[in-house]
Every structure is written in C-alpha cells, then in structure tokens.
Design a protein around this motif. Structure first.
Motif, PDB file in Angstrom:
ATOM      1  N   ASN A 123     -27.176 -12.528 -16.662  1.00 45.27           N
ATOM      2  CA  ASN A 123     -26.014 -13.394 -16.846  1.00 45.27           C
ATOM      3  C   ASN A 123     -25.300 -13.075 -18.144  1.00 45.27           C
ATOM      4  OD1 ASN A 123     -26.448 -14.732 -14.473  1.00 45.27           O
ATOM      5  ND2 ASN A 123     -27.751 -16.305 -15.394  1.00 45.27           N
ATOM      6  N   PHE A 124     -26.075 -12.725 -19.198  1.00 39.20           N
ATOM      7  CA  PHE A 124     -25.465 -12.435 -20.496  1.00 39.20           C
ATOM      8  C   PHE A 124     -24.673 -11.142 -20.451  1.00 39.20           C
ATOM      9  CE2 PHE A 124     -25.800 -10.306 -24.640  1.00 39.20           C
ATOM     10  CZ  PHE A 124     -25.062 -11.206 -25.396  1.00 39.20           C
ATOM     11  N   THR A 125     -25.246 -10.122 -19.845  1.00 45.08           N
ATOM     12  CA  THR A 125     -24.580  -8.822 -19.841  1.00 45.08           C
ATOM     13  C   THR A 125     -23.546  -8.700 -18.738  1.00 45.08           C
ATOM     14  OG1 THR A 125     -26.335  -7.915 -18.448  1.00 45.08           O
ATOM     15  CG2 THR A 125     -26.604  -7.704 -20.829  1.00 45.08           C
ATOM     16  N   GLY A 126     -23.534  -9.638 -17.791  1.00 42.26           N
ATOM     17  CA  GLY A 126     -22.531  -9.597 -16.730  1.00 42.26           C
ATOM     18  C   GLY A 126     -22.698  -8.406 -15.811  1.00 42.26           C
ATOM     19  N   SER A 127     -23.952  -8.067 -15.479  1.00 38.50           N
ATOM     20  CA  SER A 127     -24.221  -6.900 -14.639  1.00 38.50           C
ATOM     21  C   SER A 127     -23.515  -7.032 -13.296  1.00 38.50           C
ATOM     22  CB  SER A 127     -25.728  -6.738 -14.428  1.00 38.50           C
ATOM     23  OG  SER A 127     -26.367  -6.502 -15.658  1.00 38.50           O
ATOM     24  N   ARG A 128     -22.991  -5.907 -12.791  1.00 36.75           N
ATOM     25  CA  ARG A 128     -22.272  -5.895 -11.527  1.00 36.75           C
ATOM     26  C   ARG A 128     -22.917  -4.870 -10.608  1.00 36.75           C
ATOM     27  NH1 ARG A 128     -16.894  -7.886 -12.027  1.00 36.75           N
ATOM     28  NH2 ARG A 128     -16.085  -6.362 -10.576  1.00 36.75           N
ATOM     29  N   LEU A 129     -22.607  -5.005  -9.339  1.00 33.55           N
ATOM     30  CA  LEU A 129     -23.097  -4.053  -8.346  1.00 33.55           C
ATOM     31  C   LEU A 129     -22.134  -2.875  -8.276  1.00 33.55           C
ATOM     32  CD1 LEU A 129     -24.020  -6.519  -5.474  1.00 33.55           C
ATOM     33  CD2 LEU A 129     -25.605  -5.354  -7.006  1.00 33.55           C
ATOM     34  N   PHE A 130     -22.667  -1.672  -8.260  1.00 34.68           N
ATOM     35  CA  PHE A 130     -21.838  -0.480  -8.169  1.00 34.68           C
ATOM     36  C   PHE A 130     -22.126   0.196  -6.830  1.00 34.68           C
ATOM     37  CE2 PHE A 130     -21.995  -1.442 -12.578  1.00 34.68           C
ATOM     38  CZ  PHE A 130     -20.761  -1.064 -13.081  1.00 34.68           C
ATOM     39  N   LEU A 131     -21.069   0.287  -6.007  1.00 39.42           N
ATOM     40  CA  LEU A 131     -21.213   0.829  -4.661  1.00 39.42           C
ATOM     41  C   LEU A 131     -20.248   1.985  -4.458  1.00 39.42           C
ATOM     42  CD1 LEU A 131     -21.286  -2.497  -2.575  1.00 39.42           C
ATOM     43  CD2 LEU A 131     -23.241  -1.240  -3.488  1.00 39.42           C
ATOM     44  N   THR A 132     -20.675   2.913  -3.603  1.00 37.17           N
ATOM     45  CA  THR A 132     -19.726   3.918  -3.119  1.00 37.17           C
ATOM     46  C   THR A 132     -18.904   3.287  -2.001  1.00 37.17           C
ATOM     47  OG1 THR A 132     -21.253   4.735  -1.451  1.00 37.17           O
ATOM     48  CG2 THR A 132     -21.393   5.720  -3.649  1.00 37.17           C
ATOM     49  N   GLU A 133     -17.837   3.963  -1.614  1.00 40.62           N
ATOM     50  CA  GLU A 133     -16.987   3.403  -0.559  1.00 40.62           C
ATOM     51  C   GLU A 133     -17.752   3.293   0.757  1.00 40.62           C
ATOM     52  OE1 GLU A 133     -12.552   3.984   1.445  1.00 40.62           O
ATOM     53  OE2 GLU A 133     -13.318   5.457   0.008  1.00 40.62           O
ATOM     54  N   GLN A 142     -18.354  -0.093   2.927  1.00 46.31           N
ATOM     55  CA  GLN A 142     -17.982  -0.225   4.336  1.00 46.31           C
ATOM     56  C   GLN A 142     -19.171  -0.674   5.174  1.00 46.31           C
ATOM     57  OE1 GLN A 142     -15.015  -0.078   5.474  1.00 46.31           O
ATOM     58  NE2 GLN A 142     -13.910   0.809   3.740  1.00 46.31           N
ATOM     59  N   SER A 143     -20.329  -0.127   4.887  1.00 49.97           N
ATOM     60  CA  SER A 143     -21.528  -0.490   5.641  1.00 49.97           C
ATOM     61  C   SER A 143     -21.934  -1.942   5.385  1.00 49.97           C
ATOM     62  CB  SER A 143     -22.682   0.444   5.256  1.00 49.97           C
ATOM     63  OG  SER A 143     -23.883   0.044   5.876  1.00 49.97           O
ATOM     64  N   ALA A 144     -21.803  -2.370   4.125  1.00 53.15           N
ATOM     65  CA  ALA A 144     -22.244  -3.722   3.755  1.00 53.15           C
ATOM     66  C   ALA A 144     -21.307  -4.805   4.266  1.00 53.15           C
ATOM     67  CB  ALA A 144     -22.379  -3.832   2.239  1.00 53.15           C
ATOM     68  N   THR A 145     -20.090  -4.428   4.640  1.00 51.92           N
ATOM     69  CA  THR A 145     -19.116  -5.437   5.065  1.00 51.92           C
ATOM     70  C   THR A 145     -18.839  -5.395   6.568  1.00 51.92           C
ATOM     71  OG1 THR A 145     -17.326  -3.890   4.448  1.00 51.92           O
ATOM     72  CG2 THR A 145     -17.975  -5.558   2.815  1.00 51.92           C
ATOM     73  N   LEU A 146     -19.725  -4.759   7.331  1.00 51.26           N
ATOM     74  CA  LEU A 146     -19.604  -4.827   8.790  1.00 51.26           C
ATOM     75  C   LEU A 146     -20.015  -6.223   9.262  1.00 51.26           C
ATOM     76  CD1 LEU A 146     -21.196  -1.384   9.799  1.00 51.26           C
ATOM     77  CD2 LEU A 146     -18.762  -2.015   9.890  1.00 51.26           C
ATOM     78  N   GLU A 147     -19.261  -6.768  10.207  1.00 51.17           N
ATOM     79  CA  GLU A 147     -19.510  -8.119  10.719  1.00 51.17           C
ATOM     80  C   GLU A 147     -19.753  -9.110   9.578  1.00 51.17           C
ATOM     81  OE1 GLU A 147     -22.776  -7.742  13.370  1.00 51.17           O
ATOM     82  OE2 GLU A 147     -21.624  -6.736  14.940  1.00 51.17           O
ATOM     83  N   LEU A 186     -20.454  -9.746   0.226  1.00 54.23           N
ATOM     84  CA  LEU A 186     -19.720 -10.521   1.224  1.00 54.23           C
ATOM     85  C   LEU A 186     -18.741 -11.477   0.564  1.00 54.23           C
ATOM     86  CD1 LEU A 186     -22.644 -11.261   3.686  1.00 54.23           C
ATOM     87  CD2 LEU A 186     -20.707  -9.719   4.089  1.00 54.23           C
ATOM     88  N   TYR A 187     -19.141 -12.060  -0.557  1.00 57.44           N
ATOM     89  CA  TYR A 187     -18.240 -12.974  -1.274  1.00 57.44           C
ATOM     90  C   TYR A 187     -16.974 -12.232  -1.694  1.00 57.44           C
ATOM     91  CZ  TYR A 187     -16.354 -15.913  -4.995  1.00 57.44           C
ATOM     92  OH  TYR A 187     -15.517 -16.668  -5.772  1.00 57.44           O
ATOM     93  N   ASP A 188     -17.131 -11.096  -2.347  1.00 55.59           N
ATOM     94  CA  ASP A 188     -15.955 -10.352  -2.803  1.00 55.59           C
ATOM     95  C   ASP A 188     -15.103  -9.884  -1.622  1.00 55.59           C
ATOM     96  OD1 ASP A 188     -16.389 -10.667  -5.474  1.00 55.59           O
ATOM     97  OD2 ASP A 188     -17.460  -8.781  -5.745  1.00 55.59           O
ATOM     98  N   TYR A 189     -15.751  -9.463  -0.547  1.00 52.32           N
ATOM     99  CA  TYR A 189     -15.001  -9.009   0.623  1.00 52.32           C
ATOM    100  C   TYR A 189     -14.176 -10.143   1.221  1.00 52.32           C
ATOM    101  CZ  TYR A 189     -13.987  -7.347   5.324  1.00 52.32           C
ATOM    102  OH  TYR A 189     -13.334  -7.003   6.471  1.00 52.32           O
TER     103      TYR A 189
END
Length: 577
Positions: free
Chosen positions: A2-12, A16-21, A187-190
């Motif tokens: 939470n302090f460092t604000g780590s984010r997820l880094f994905l390739t395109e 695309q795979s994570a946001t199917l359905e 999913l939230y960001d999508y």
C-alpha cells in the motif's frame, strides 16, 4: 504494498486474456467474496448472542436447579432476584418481616449486584412480589433458557469454540482468495474504462448518418490527432478553432524533465488560469535550496535520494513526478549539508576532530544562518514581483508592470542600498546617496499611481499614501523565511544531541561500539523522519504564501483527455493512449 503503490504490469496479450468474459468473471469473484462476507457476519452475530447469554447466566452458574423449575407452584413461589450489593442483606431482612415464610439463598455476589434465589408461600400472592419490590429486590427473568445454568454456559462456550474454528476456516478461504486479487484488479480497471467509453459516446451529437465529437486538445497534439483520426476512414473530418471569448479552456502543465517534478508542488495549490504563468520552473531552485537548508545534513540527503530511487524501482514508476521531486530534494540536501558541514550532525568532529563546514557552521554561526535565510527570502520575494511584471508585459499591461511592480522593486532595493550601501567599499556612500533618491522617487511614483482606480482626487491621493503601508507586508514576508533557520538549526542541534547520547556507551568493552553504532543509526533515522515532513511542508508553504502571492493566479481547470486510465494495472502497449 500500500505504501509503495505497487501495480500490476501486463503485456497486451495478458491483458486480453484476463479480460475475456469480464462480467462473468467479475460476478464469480463477487459471489465468492459476498458468500464469505455473509458467513463471517453470521458467525459474528451468533457469537455475540451466545456471549450475551453467557454473561446473563454467569451470575447464576452455581445454581444447581434447572431454570425452568424456577416458577410459581401450587404451594411455593420461587424466583430469581437481584439487589444492591451494599444493601441486599438488610433488604432480605425487611422482606422477611413483611412476608412470613420467605426463604432465600445467595447464589453470587458481584461488584454491584447480589444474585439471590428466593422462595415464599404461594398464599402470599401478589403481596409477596410487592413486598420483595418494596424491599429493593428486583426480579430477573431468564425464562428463555432451559437447563442448569452451569451446563448451559458450558454448552454455549463449546458452541462459541465451534464458531471460532469455523471462522478460522473461513479466514483460510479468504487467504486463498488473495490469488483472485490480481484478477479483480484487472477486471476493475477494464470495466471502469468500458463504462467511461459508453459515457463519453452518450455525449456525442448524432443523427442517423453522422455524428459529431467536440472537445479540447493541446495544440501540439493537433497534427498527430488529425492524421490518426482521418486515417481511420475517408469520411472522417477533423476541424479545429481557437477558444471563443466565452470559453475557458482547461489547463495542462507542460515542462521539461527538470521542472516537471515541481508540478506536484504547484498542483497542490491549484492550477494556474489559462494564459498565466506556470510557477513550476520558477519555484524549482528555491524549493530545493529551502528543503536542503531545512534538513542541513548531507548523509540525510543521501538517504532520502536512495529511498526515492528504491521506491521508483519498487513501484516501476521511473517517471513518477513526486518521487523525482523527492530524489532532487535529496540531492539538494547533500549539497546544502556539505556546505554547512552536516555529516550525521557533528559526527566527524566528535570522532576525528574534523571541521567539515564549507560555508559556515550553523552551531557556531547561527547569526550567519539567519541572515542567509533572510537574504534568500528577499531574493525569492523580489523574484516573485519580477514574475508579476513579466506577466503584465506579456499581456500588454506595460504601464501596470512599471507602476505596480517597477516602483516597488525600486523602493525596496533603494531602501536596502540606502541602509547598507556604505558597506560596499569606497563608492558605498555614493551608492547609498543615489539609492536614497531612487527610493524617494519610487515612493512618490507609488503615491501617484496606486490610487489611480479612484476618480476622486482626494481618494486617489489617500490610496496612494496608504499603499506605502504595503512595505510592512514585504518585511513580514521576508521575516517568514526565518523558519528555514529554525528548521535547519533544530535539525543540526538535535543531530548533535543524539550523537552525544548515543556515543556514550562506545567506551564499554566489546558491546559498547555495537550499541553506539546501532544507536547512532536509529537516532538519525528518527531525526530524518521528524524533519523531512517539516522541510517539505515549510518549503512548500514559502512558495504558496510568500512567492505565489506576488504573481500566481489560481483557478485553472485540469485538462483530462479521454483515454485508457487504470488504477491498478499498467499495460506497456497502452501507455499514453
């Protein structure tokens, strides 16, 4: 995290795979979380009810009679009562006098109430209950329970133990759900971006065959935007025009890599109005010097810069403006600390007898430190006046630049040279004499022009004379910079005191040096933590009050172009879209 604000880094492709359905996946995660949340709430509710029952029965735990047997019979009435612990003995005696045949057993005595089992002949009827009440005895109803109190309590405690075990099992399921967190973030960001798309499309003007989109764009991006849009289809047309007089365009701060980090300071105060100066590049050198003076220790600067670099790497945000600002503030602290001789306070002097100050030592020359702070403040304030004059000239108000800023600059500088010109060498008296006339001329200019908005000549002259009182405001502004002396001197003194305290155990054999090293490290870490916030806040405050007040015009509206925005995810191919 939470302090460092780590984010997820994905390739395109991963995105695309994570946001199917996405809706089905989001609904599945929601149902799992909701089920666990509801089960934990049910467990907590049952546990609270059982705990309440135990607390209610605890005072009667030594009663070896099933609660359902405590009732009115054909010949004897039995009941449970309580009384004030200080008066229950006398209350029972009084009740016995009024009701022959009354018998009782004290079940327990608490801190405030005594708990008593009583029995009396059924022939007493309602008069028996009235006699007990008159004596100060209150009836207790526990009719909802069936069984011996001690056995009931044991059963309830066993049930609570079962519930606690079930809660631990559910919490283990929560730990397993952590694996779904990254999917939930994606999913939230999508879904947020999909909603934003539909919202912006709903604002398009459209007919059966055409649609119109209107919005703001930076002039530097216009050519690239037109070429990309028109390349999508042959019948798409992009038209542009300058803002109308009735329109107020949004504001986007655009600076080079050295000035961009200081936009963080500017945006805290608000955005400038369209067409006015962005103060970010102008406040940059002053902010860095002020921060360094407030910390006054080169090792502190090394630590701050190193932490900023580590956070940039940890969060994978090499272009973070805030972290770049902290890094540059650390570098400035190194420079200012070296000039003032701060290397973990006076540790080099204590260990090696070395004097490390290049400019002056704040401990030995506090007056020089205070004068230096005032000098910086004077330059800062005068620079702010110059920026206002520049802004007036840019907008075609040359006369205002002369009368509202030029005369003040001449008056302030003239008074300074008049008072201190004699210290400027052989020509000092001449400089002071010329400065006196310049100050007089500037004062007359202010008197003549500062009331020009009044039509009445007397009001004009009065306003002009009163404007000279503004000189006290400038004096007050400069005096405010004494806070730099206060912060820096406090940091220096505290570092010296901490060194003195932590080095005392060093003479102890074997363990002494270890204690001293660890103590010095933690002591100076403490000094950094308590001073870094003050250094940042007061360095910013001098910008907002003393500097911005001379020229800054806030009230700008932030430019927020439509595009992909994510709270938790970074996608390389979508950066800047």
């Amino acid at each position: 995290e939470n302090f460092t604000g780590s984010r997820l880094f994905l390739t395109e492709s991963e995105w695309q795979s994570a946001t199917l359905e996405p809706l089905d996946r989001a609904r599945s995660i929601h149902e799992q979380v909701r089920r666990i949340e509801q089960e934990l709430a049910d467990i907590a509710d049952k546990r609270n009810r059982l705990t309440t029952s135990i607390e209610e029965l605890r005072p009667w735990s030594s009663l070896q009679l099933p609660i359902e047997k405590v009732k009115s019979g054909k010949y004897v009435v039995t009941m449970l009562v309580t009384a004030d612990v200080r008066t229950y003995a006398s209350a029972l005696s009084v009740a016995a006098e009024d009701m022959p045949g009354l018998a009782w057993e004290v079940v327990s005595v608490g801190r405030e109430r005594a708990h008593i089992f009583v029995a009396y002949p059924a022939t007493a009827g309602e008069q028996g209950l009235a006699a007990l009440s008159a004596a100060g005895l209150s009836r207790v109803s526990v009719d909802q329970y069936v069984g011996v109190p001690s056995e009931l309590i044991a059963g309830f405690e066993a049930h609570i133990a079962d519930l606690d075990q079930r809660a631990r099992d559910v919490e283990a399921e929560i730990d397993a759900l952590v694996e779904l967190r990254s999917k939930a973030y994606v999913l939230y960001d999508y879904l947020v971006n999909e909603r934003a798309k539909k919202a912006v499309v709903s604002r398009f003007g459209a007919t059966k065959r055409t649609f119109v989109v209107e919005g703001w764009i930076q002039a530097a991006d216009m050519k690239r935007f037109r070429s990309r849009v028109e390349a999508l289809a042959g019948d798409l047309v992009v038209l542009d025009r300058p803002p109308l007089d009735s329109e107020v365009p949004p504001v986007e701060l655009t600076n080079g890599p050295l000035a961009a980090p200081f936009e963080v300071v500017t945006k805290t105060m608000g955005l400038p109005q369209p067409g006015t100066l962005d103060p970010s590049p102008y406040l940059a050198p002053f902010f860095l010097v002020f921060f360094g003076l407030a910390m006054t220790d080169a090792v502190y600067g090394i630590f701050i810069a190193a932490v900023a670099l580590w956070l940039k790497r940890k969060t994978r945000q090499p272009n973070s403006k805030f972290l770049n600002l902290v890094f540059m503030a650390g570098l400035s602290t190194i420079v200012m600390g070296a000039l003032l001789g701060g290397w973990l306070g006076d540790l080099p002097m204590r260990l090696f007898g070395m004097r490390t100050a290049i400019l002056f030592d704040p401990m030995e020359n506090p007056t020089n430190f205070l004068i230096f702070a005032f000098a910086l403040g004077l330059v800062h304030v005068l620079f702010g006046i110059c920026l206002r004059a520049y802004q007036n000239i840019r907008t075609g108000h040359v006369a205002a630049a002369i009368t509202d800023q030029g005369f003040w600059l001449a008056l302030i500088v003239g008074l300074l040279l008049m008072g201190g010109g004699r210290m400027l060498g052989p020509n000092g008296p001449t400089i002071a004499r010329v400065a006196k006339y310049v100050a007089i001329a500037a004062a007359l200019g202010l008197v003549a022009t500062q009331g020009r908005h009044h039509r009445n000549i007397l009001m004009r002259a009065g306003s002009g004379l009163l404007s000279l009182y503004g000189l006290t405001g400038y004096m007050s502004d400069v005096i405010s910079y004494a806070r730099l002396f206060g912060l820096g001197f406090t940091s220096t003194v505290l570092a010296s005191v901490l060194n003195d305290l932590m080095l005392r155990p060093a003479s102890m054999p074997i363990i002494g040096p270890v204690i001293a090293v660890v103590g010095v490290a933690f002591a100076h870490l403490f000094n950094i933590v308590i001073n870094i916030i003050g250094a940042y806040v007061h360095s910013s405050r001098l910008q907002y009050i003393e500097f911005f007040g001379k020229f800054f015009e806030s009230g700008g509206r932030r430019f927020v172009p439509f595009g992909f925005r994510a709270k938790y995810v970074d996608i390389d191919s979508l950066k800047g879209v």
